[in-house]
Scaffold this motif. Structure first.
Motif, PDB file in Angstrom:
ATOM      1  N   UNK A   1      -3.265   5.993  -1.641  1.00 45.54           N
ATOM      2  CA  UNK A   1      -4.097   6.992  -0.978  1.00 45.54           C
ATOM      3  C   UNK A   1      -3.392   8.341  -0.988  1.00 45.54           C
ATOM      4  N   UNK A   2      -4.121   9.358  -1.405  1.00 44.72           N
ATOM      5  CA  UNK A   2      -3.622  10.714  -1.302  1.00 44.72           C
ATOM      6  C   UNK A   2      -4.338  11.411  -0.164  1.00 44.72           C
ATOM      7  N   UNK A   3      -3.589  11.810   0.863  1.00 38.85           N
ATOM      8  CA  UNK A   3      -4.200  12.338   2.081  1.00 38.85           C
ATOM      9  C   UNK A   3      -4.071  13.857   2.165  1.00 38.85           C
ATOM     10  N   UNK A   4      -5.190  14.541   2.376  1.00 33.16           N
ATOM     11  CA  UNK A   4      -5.131  15.994   2.577  1.00 33.16           C
ATOM     12  C   UNK A   4      -4.544  16.339   3.939  1.00 33.16           C
ATOM     13  N   UNK A   5      -4.183  17.599   4.112  1.00 32.38           N
ATOM     14  CA  UNK A   5      -3.496  18.025   5.328  1.00 32.38           C
ATOM     15  C   UNK A   5      -4.279  17.840   6.603  1.00 32.38           C
ATOM     16  N   UNK A   6      -5.619  17.795   6.522  1.00 34.74           N
ATOM     17  CA  UNK A   6      -6.429  17.670   7.737  1.00 34.74           C
ATOM     18  C   UNK A   6      -6.127  16.385   8.498  1.00 34.74           C
ATOM     19  N   UNK A   7      -5.674  15.336   7.795  1.00 36.15           N
ATOM     20  CA  UNK A   7      -5.366  14.067   8.456  1.00 36.15           C
ATOM     21  C   UNK A   7      -4.257  14.253   9.484  1.00 36.15           C
ATOM     22  N   UNK A   8      -3.414  15.243   9.256  1.00 37.71           N
ATOM     23  CA  UNK A   8      -2.277  15.485  10.143  1.00 37.71           C
ATOM     24  C   UNK A   8      -2.712  16.035  11.494  1.00 37.71           C
ATOM     25  N   UNK A   9      -3.786  16.860  11.511  1.00 41.65           N
ATOM     26  CA  UNK A   9      -4.117  17.557  12.760  1.00 41.65           C
ATOM     27  C   UNK A   9      -5.517  17.284  13.310  1.00 41.65           C
ATOM     28  N   UNK A  10      -6.452  16.868  12.467  1.00 43.21           N
ATOM     29  CA  UNK A  10      -7.814  16.614  12.950  1.00 43.21           C
ATOM     30  C   UNK A  10      -7.879  15.263  13.658  1.00 43.21           C
TER      31      UNK A  10
ATOM     32  N   UNK B   1       0.861  -1.165   0.000  1.00 41.16           N
ATOM     33  CA  UNK B   1       0.000   0.000   0.000  1.00 41.16           C
ATOM     34  C   UNK B   1       0.905   1.225   0.000  1.00 41.16           C
ATOM     35  N   UNK B   2       0.465   2.304  -0.678  1.00 39.53           N
ATOM     36  CA  UNK B   2       1.248   3.530  -0.704  1.00 39.53           C
ATOM     37  C   UNK B   2       0.362   4.691  -0.258  1.00 39.53           C
ATOM     38  N   UNK B   3       0.889   5.485   0.654  1.00 38.72           N
ATOM     39  CA  UNK B   3       0.183   6.664   1.148  1.00 38.72           C
ATOM     40  C   UNK B   3       1.017   7.895   0.807  1.00 38.72           C
ATOM     41  N   UNK B   4       0.376   8.861   0.161  1.00 37.72           N
ATOM     42  CA  UNK B   4       1.032  10.131  -0.148  1.00 37.72           C
ATOM     43  C   UNK B   4       0.461  11.207   0.765  1.00 37.72           C
ATOM     44  N   UNK B   5       1.323  11.902   1.471  1.00 41.07           N
ATOM     45  CA  UNK B   5       0.864  12.926   2.407  1.00 41.07           C
ATOM     46  C   UNK B   5       1.111  14.306   1.838  1.00 41.07           C
ATOM     47  N   UNK B   6       0.064  15.120   1.826  1.00 46.94           N
ATOM     48  CA  UNK B   6       0.177  16.499   1.397  1.00 46.94           C
ATOM     49  C   UNK B   6       0.068  16.672  -0.102  1.00 46.94           C
ATOM     50  N   UNK B   7       0.021  17.944  -0.526  1.00 52.10           N
ATOM     51  CA  UNK B   7      -0.044  18.264  -1.943  1.00 52.10           C
ATOM     52  C   UNK B   7      -1.362  17.910  -2.590  1.00 52.10           C
ATOM     53  N   UNK B   8      -2.463  17.911  -1.815  1.00 53.82           N
ATOM     54  CA  UNK B   8      -3.745  17.447  -2.337  1.00 53.82           C
ATOM     55  C   UNK B   8      -4.742  18.567  -2.640  1.00 53.82           C
ATOM     56  N   UNK B   9      -4.388  19.812  -2.369  1.00 57.46           N
ATOM     57  CA  UNK B   9      -5.356  20.896  -2.597  1.00 57.46           C
ATOM     58  C   UNK B   9      -5.254  21.390  -4.030  1.00 57.46           C
ATOM     59  N   UNK B  10      -5.908  22.517  -4.320  1.00 57.39           N
ATOM     60  CA  UNK B  10      -5.927  23.060  -5.680  1.00 57.39           C
ATOM     61  C   UNK B  10      -4.870  24.143  -5.863  1.00 57.39           C
ATOM     62  N   UNK B  11      -3.967  24.303  -4.906  1.00 58.96           N
ATOM     63  CA  UNK B  11      -2.889  25.282  -5.048  1.00 58.96           C
ATOM     64  C   UNK B  11      -1.962  24.862  -6.196  1.00 58.96           C
TER      65      UNK B  11
END
Length: 348
Positions: free
Chosen positions: A292-301, A236-246
């Motif tokens: 899985x591409x994880x948005x930043x909220x996973x880090x703090x929520x 399994x591969x998880x990518x953290x960050x870089x998921x917004x529209x910036x």
């Protein structure tokens, strides 16, 4: 089965359990089904409010509540589960391992729509631990027609293709590759606080870190890193960050360029709307690797889309686009001061 006055019950055979309830003191069976009533039992029966009782008369066309509960139990019981003995017409099911509970909702609804019978369960698609109660079965009356129980059994099995309504998928000890993205982390501007969160969460389901690659916001490098981890044997591969529209956020493009099948980019869940799920097929090894591409909220929520998807991925339970769409109902985390997940509405 017939009704008689309790005062005339000496020598009669009880056809159901008799329960005594004293608030704050006890709720237990004082006499079991099949008990032959003695003269000394009559005052006890009267004291628990039984001025009349049912006594058993054999009828080959009817099933007693305990026998009917056995039929319902047989529709539910599967591997990795244990059951209780019948008590007061009820049979309970318990998990016998740590895994993901799956429920055939159509079959469960069919049984509960039949009338005079019920199966109550916890929610499916959530993790269960060994010993957790999963479900309880019973009929509503004391006796029920055999034909009715045979009909519901036939209907339920036709929906499940002969399989039990419930299933527990054991968690796999997955080797998880993590691609940490972001110029701010790569160039040491900030400390990486995202990757430790992922490591802790996968460990809850028996997973372990396979390898962690840290990269700047470069989609080609991220694509190559994902493929490299898969080639090395990551499950399994998880990518953290870089998921917004910036403009600097290029992780979705990087995942797409691996050739993986994108199931969903975006989820009807808050926190976690910018989540991405894909599956990469490694045909030469007959393997399918979730990405899985994880948005930043996973880090703090406290809880996010990751907490709803991760147990299923760790149990090799394939998630479809329809599954993702259905997360909208219950997909709003209330972000309570004291988090009680999964004992809350999130993901239900």
């Amino acid at each position: 089965m017939k009704i008689i006055k309790t005062v005339d019950a000496e020598g009669a055979v009880l056809c159901h359990d008799i329960t005594q309830i004293i608030k704050g003191v006890t709720k237990d069976t004082v006499f079991r089904k099949g008990h032959v009533v003695t003269k000394e039992d009559i005052p006890v029966l009267l004291s628990v409010g039984k001025d009349h009782i049912y006594i058993w008369e054999n009828d080959e066309n009817m099933l007693h509540e305990n026998e009917a509960a056995e039929v319902l139990c047989s529709l539910c019981l599967n591997d990795n589960m244990k059951r209780s003995e019948p008590k007061e017409g009820k049979i309970n099911l318990f998990a016998d391992c740590h895994g993901l509970l799956k429920i055939n909702r159509e079959a469960l609804k069919a049984v509960n729509s039949f009338g005079q019978m019920m199966i109550a369960s916890i929610h499916g698609n959530f993790s269960v631990n060994k010993g957790d109660k999963l479900a309880g079965t019973r009929i509503i009356p004391l006796v029920i027609e055999k034909d009715k129980m045979e009909n519901v059994k036939e209907q339920a099995l036709s929906i499940t293709s002969g399989k039990p309504i419930f299933e527990i998928k054991e968690f796999k000890g997955k080797k998880v590759g993590i691609v940490t993205t972001g110029n701010e982390v790569f160039y040491g501007r900030i400390k990486d606080t995202f990757t430790p969160v992922i490591i802790d969460k996968i460990a809850e389901f028996g997973g372990e870190l396979f390898e962690n690659i840290v990269l700047e916001d470069n989609d080609k490098k991220v694509t190559n890193a994902i493929l490299e981890l898969i080639e090395k044997g990551a499950d399994m591969v998880v990518c953290t960050g870089g998921m917004s529209v910036d403009p600097d956020d290029k992780t979705p493009l990087a995942i797409k360029n691996t050739g993986a099948n994108i199931i969903s980019y975006g989820a009807p869940v808050l926190p976690g709307a910018m989540f991405l799920l894909a599956y990469y097929s490694k045909k030469d090894e007959d393997r399918t690797i979730p990405i899985l591409g994880l948005p930043g909220c996973v880090m703090y929520a406290k809880r996010t889309i990751f907490d709803l998807v991760l147990p299923r991925v760790m149990a090799d339970d394939v998630i479809t686009a329809e599954d993702m769409a259905e997360l909208g109902e219950g997909g709003l985390c209330l972000e309570c001061d004291v988090c009680v997940f999964p004992k809350c509405s999130f993901g239900r």
